[in-house]
Design a protein around this motif. Structure first.
Motif, mmCIF file in Angstrom:
data_model
loop_
_atom_site.group_PDB
_atom_site.id
_atom_site.type_symbol
_atom_site.label_atom_id
_atom_site.label_comp_id
_atom_site.label_asym_id
_atom_site.label_seq_id
_atom_site.Cartn_x
_atom_site.Cartn_y
_atom_site.Cartn_z
ATOM 1 N N ASN A 174 -44.854 61.632 -42.326
ATOM 2 C CA ASN A 174 -44.171 60.436 -42.593
ATOM 3 C C ASN A 174 -42.786 60.236 -42.956
ATOM 4 O OD1 ASN A 174 -46.584 58.472 -41.867
ATOM 5 N ND2 ASN A 174 -47.572 59.474 -43.695
ATOM 6 N N ASN A 175 -42.149 60.916 -43.933
ATOM 7 C CA ASN A 175 -41.029 60.990 -44.307
ATOM 8 C C ASN A 175 -39.893 61.243 -43.067
ATOM 9 O OD1 ASN A 175 -38.864 60.660 -46.340
ATOM 10 N ND2 ASN A 175 -39.375 62.333 -47.206
ATOM 11 N N LEU A 176 -40.304 62.264 -42.432
ATOM 12 C CA LEU A 176 -39.362 62.950 -41.268
ATOM 13 C C LEU A 176 -39.388 61.865 -40.391
ATOM 14 C CD1 LEU A 176 -40.422 66.688 -41.325
ATOM 15 C CD2 LEU A 176 -38.040 65.850 -41.954
ATOM 16 N N MET A 177 -40.561 61.412 -39.955
ATOM 17 C CA MET A 177 -40.550 60.270 -38.667
ATOM 18 C C MET A 177 -39.753 59.005 -38.931
ATOM 19 S SD MET A 177 -44.431 61.006 -37.413
ATOM 20 C CE MET A 177 -44.856 62.367 -36.454
ATOM 21 N N ALA A 178 -39.952 58.512 -40.410
ATOM 22 C CA ALA A 178 -39.445 57.346 -40.747
ATOM 23 C C ALA A 178 -37.752 57.373 -40.768
ATOM 24 C CB ALA A 178 -39.492 57.096 -42.321
ATOM 25 N N ALA A 179 -37.209 58.562 -40.586
ATOM 26 C CA ALA A 179 -35.803 58.696 -40.620
ATOM 27 C C ALA A 179 -35.423 58.916 -39.015
ATOM 28 C CB ALA A 179 -35.317 59.839 -41.303
ATOM 29 N N ASN A 180 -36.309 58.952 -38.364
ATOM 30 C CA ASN A 180 -36.095 59.444 -36.813
ATOM 31 C C ASN A 180 -35.872 58.406 -35.820
ATOM 32 O OD1 ASN A 180 -37.019 60.321 -33.907
ATOM 33 N ND2 ASN A 180 -36.385 62.223 -34.594
ATOM 34 N N ALA A 181 -37.038 57.500 -35.746
ATOM 35 C CA ALA A 181 -36.986 56.510 -34.924
ATOM 36 C C ALA A 181 -36.067 55.361 -34.589
ATOM 37 C CB ALA A 181 -38.405 55.963 -34.876
ATOM 38 N N LYS A 182 -35.585 54.766 -33.710
ATOM 39 C CA LYS A 182 -34.818 53.829 -33.500
ATOM 40 C C LYS A 182 -35.586 52.398 -34.282
ATOM 41 C CE LYS A 182 -33.628 54.597 -28.653
ATOM 42 N NZ LYS A 182 -33.912 54.261 -27.387
ATOM 43 N N VAL A 183 -36.717 52.285 -34.283
ATOM 44 C CA VAL A 183 -37.417 51.356 -35.090
ATOM 45 C C VAL A 183 -38.566 51.919 -35.936
ATOM 46 C CG1 VAL A 183 -39.122 49.383 -35.120
ATOM 47 C CG2 VAL A 183 -37.018 49.470 -33.549
ATOM 48 N N THR A 184 -38.681 51.746 -37.195
ATOM 49 C CA THR A 184 -39.811 52.204 -38.160
ATOM 50 C C THR A 184 -40.524 51.202 -38.570
ATOM 51 O OG1 THR A 184 -38.493 54.212 -38.616
ATOM 52 C CG2 THR A 184 -40.178 53.673 -40.323
ATOM 53 N N ILE A 185 -41.703 51.184 -38.673
ATOM 54 C CA ILE A 185 -42.870 50.449 -39.153
ATOM 55 C C ILE A 185 -43.822 51.023 -40.021
ATOM 56 C CG2 ILE A 185 -44.591 48.559 -38.332
ATOM 57 C CD1 ILE A 185 -43.041 48.529 -35.588
ATOM 58 N N VAL A 186 -43.770 50.594 -41.135
ATOM 59 C CA VAL A 186 -44.669 51.130 -42.260
ATOM 60 C C VAL A 186 -45.848 50.181 -42.535
ATOM 61 C CG1 VAL A 186 -43.281 50.258 -43.899
ATOM 62 C CG2 VAL A 186 -44.956 52.155 -44.454
ATOM 63 N N GLN A 187 -47.296 50.565 -42.542
ATOM 64 C CA GLN A 187 -48.268 50.080 -43.027
ATOM 65 C C GLN A 187 -48.354 50.361 -44.517
ATOM 66 O OE1 GLN A 187 -51.926 50.570 -40.888
ATOM 67 N NE2 GLN A 187 -53.019 50.942 -42.974
ATOM 68 N N ALA A 188 -48.503 49.133 -45.195
ATOM 69 C CA ALA A 188 -48.134 49.469 -46.818
ATOM 70 C C ALA A 188 -49.461 49.276 -47.369
ATOM 71 C CB ALA A 188 -47.019 48.429 -47.429
ATOM 72 N N HIS A 189 -50.191 50.297 -48.180
ATOM 73 C CA HIS A 189 -51.404 50.122 -48.644
ATOM 74 C C HIS A 189 -51.329 49.079 -49.851
ATOM 75 C CE1 HIS A 189 -55.165 51.111 -50.687
ATOM 76 N NE2 HIS A 189 -54.509 51.355 -51.845
ATOM 77 N N GLU A 190 -50.269 49.396 -50.435
ATOM 78 C CA GLU A 190 -50.029 48.099 -51.618
ATOM 79 C C GLU A 190 -48.456 47.972 -51.603
ATOM 80 O OE1 GLU A 190 -49.735 48.113 -56.609
ATOM 81 O OE2 GLU A 190 -50.763 49.911 -55.563
ATOM 82 N N LEU A 191 -48.178 46.459 -51.610
ATOM 83 C CA LEU A 191 -46.817 45.879 -51.160
ATOM 84 C C LEU A 191 -46.539 45.478 -52.815
ATOM 85 C CD1 LEU A 191 -44.791 45.198 -49.428
ATOM 86 C CD2 LEU A 191 -45.979 42.858 -49.212
ATOM 87 N N VAL A 192 -45.498 45.678 -53.149
ATOM 88 C CA VAL A 192 -44.920 45.547 -54.706
ATOM 89 C C VAL A 192 -43.526 44.639 -54.654
ATOM 90 C CG1 VAL A 192 -46.310 47.308 -55.734
ATOM 91 C CG2 VAL A 192 -43.940 47.785 -54.996
ATOM 92 N N ASN A 193 -43.278 44.319 -55.462
ATOM 93 C CA ASN A 193 -41.860 43.283 -55.561
ATOM 94 C C ASN A 193 -40.828 44.445 -55.902
ATOM 95 O OD1 ASN A 193 -43.215 40.938 -55.688
ATOM 96 N ND2 ASN A 193 -43.648 40.971 -57.971
ATOM 97 N N LYS A 194 -39.534 44.001 -55.101
ATOM 98 C CA LYS A 194 -38.459 44.786 -55.276
ATOM 99 C C LYS A 194 -38.178 44.797 -56.842
ATOM 100 C CE LYS A 194 -33.450 43.949 -54.789
ATOM 101 N NZ LYS A 194 -32.392 42.832 -54.393
ATOM 102 N N GLY A 195 -37.819 46.220 -57.032
ATOM 103 C CA GLY A 195 -37.601 46.885 -58.466
ATOM 104 C C GLY A 195 -38.882 47.410 -59.148
ATOM 105 N N ASP A 196 -39.901 47.224 -58.379
ATOM 106 C CA ASP A 196 -41.239 47.652 -59.327
ATOM 107 C C ASP A 196 -41.417 49.109 -59.077
ATOM 108 O OD1 ASP A 196 -41.834 45.297 -59.889
ATOM 109 O OD2 ASP A 196 -43.482 44.868 -58.496
ATOM 110 N N LEU A 197 -40.741 49.802 -58.083
ATOM 111 C CA LEU A 197 -40.750 51.200 -57.969
ATOM 112 C C LEU A 197 -39.905 51.893 -58.875
ATOM 113 C CD1 LEU A 197 -41.421 51.510 -53.973
ATOM 114 C CD2 LEU A 197 -43.060 51.716 -55.717
ATOM 115 N N ASP A 198 -40.328 53.108 -59.517
ATOM 116 C CA ASP A 198 -39.258 53.779 -60.066
ATOM 117 C C ASP A 198 -38.534 54.729 -58.848
ATOM 118 O OD1 ASP A 198 -38.171 56.077 -61.402
ATOM 119 O OD2 ASP A 198 -39.686 56.406 -62.511
ATOM 120 N N PRO A 199 -37.257 54.429 -59.224
ATOM 121 C CA PRO A 199 -36.243 55.006 -57.905
ATOM 122 C C PRO A 199 -36.295 56.348 -58.167
ATOM 123 C CG PRO A 199 -35.105 54.149 -59.869
ATOM 124 C CD PRO A 199 -36.429 53.642 -59.985
ATOM 125 N N ASN A 200 -36.838 57.132 -59.138
ATOM 126 C CA ASN A 200 -36.904 58.667 -59.254
ATOM 127 C C ASN A 200 -38.141 58.910 -58.098
ATOM 128 O OD1 ASN A 200 -35.002 59.640 -60.982
ATOM 129 N ND2 ASN A 200 -36.224 58.154 -62.259
#
Length: 217
Positions: A174-200
């Motif tokens: 998934n990580n490699l493919m996300a950077a490759n295509a002209k358009v990347t579409i992700v199916q999110a198991h859990e959608l969270v608000n901006k800033g909720d993910l630890d950037p690390n």
């Protein structure tokens, strides 16, 4: 730009004849809801780039069963008898690539590399038609980048900007493919608000993601 879209919007970006990269390893980490929607839509004559052909009833194997691919580029298809049948009957063009080579070809396409040399496949059918070079006394094959129109990937936690956190081995391709295509579409198991993910612990940054579709419970 609002990246969170409906499944209908996702489907509008996938047309007959496109090349798709689909994340997953034995269907683990595959965007199952998007795949189901593509089966229902009936989009066809696609080229699939994926680690494997999934199972007949799971992952990209569902689309193999409905003959939506004219070509499959993968590392193995042994888990899907229908893919094997289509290959033997020459109904689908199937190109098998060593797993590490496939991953590196995707990475090369993602990051603008002109190709790379690898000893994998020297002296086998994999070497047919490829340029080779002796480096420090060892023979290597030149492998070229591979590209896709659309990448369909799966994220465990995704924020509204498109930053992705994977869970365990769901990362796989998934990580490699996300950077490759002209358009990347992700199916999110859990959608969270901006800033909720630890950037690390952001595995794929939002700059690579174009659209997000929330996984329904």
């Amino acid at each position: 730009m609002n990246k969170v879209v409906s499944m209908e919007e996702v489907l509008s970006h996938i047309e007959d004849g496109m090349t798709l990269m689909v994340g997953g390893f034995m269907a683990n980490g595959s965007p199952e809801k998007i795949i189901d929607a593509l089966v229902e839509k009936g989009v066809k004559d696609l080229t699939l780039i994926c680690n494997d052909a999934g199972f007949i009833d799971r992952g990209v194997g569902k689309m193999v069963a409905t003959k939506q691919f004219s070509k499959i580029i993968a590392t193995h298809i042994g888990l899907n008898k229908e893919a094997g049948r289509q290959m033997n009957e020459k109904e689908t063009d199937i190109e098998l690539i060593p797993q590490g080579t496939l991953a590196e070809r995707i990475r090369a396409g993602a990051y603008g590399l002109g190709g790379f040399y690898t000893p994998t496949g020297v002296g086998t059918l994999v070497a047919e038609g490829k340029e080779s070079k002796i480096i420090d006394g060892q023979e290597y094959l030149l492998e070229m980048p591979i590209y896709a129109d659309v990448a369909l990937i799966y994220g465990h936690k995704v924020d509204e900007q498109g930053n992705i956190q994977y869970k365990g081995s769901q990362n796989n391709f998934n990580n490699l493919m996300a950077a490759n295509a002209k358009v990347t579409i992700v199916q999110a198991h859990e959608l969270v608000n901006k800033g909720d993910l630890d950037p690390n612990f952001v595995h794929t940054p939002h700059i690579f993601v174009d659209y997000i579709v929330k996984e329904e419970n």
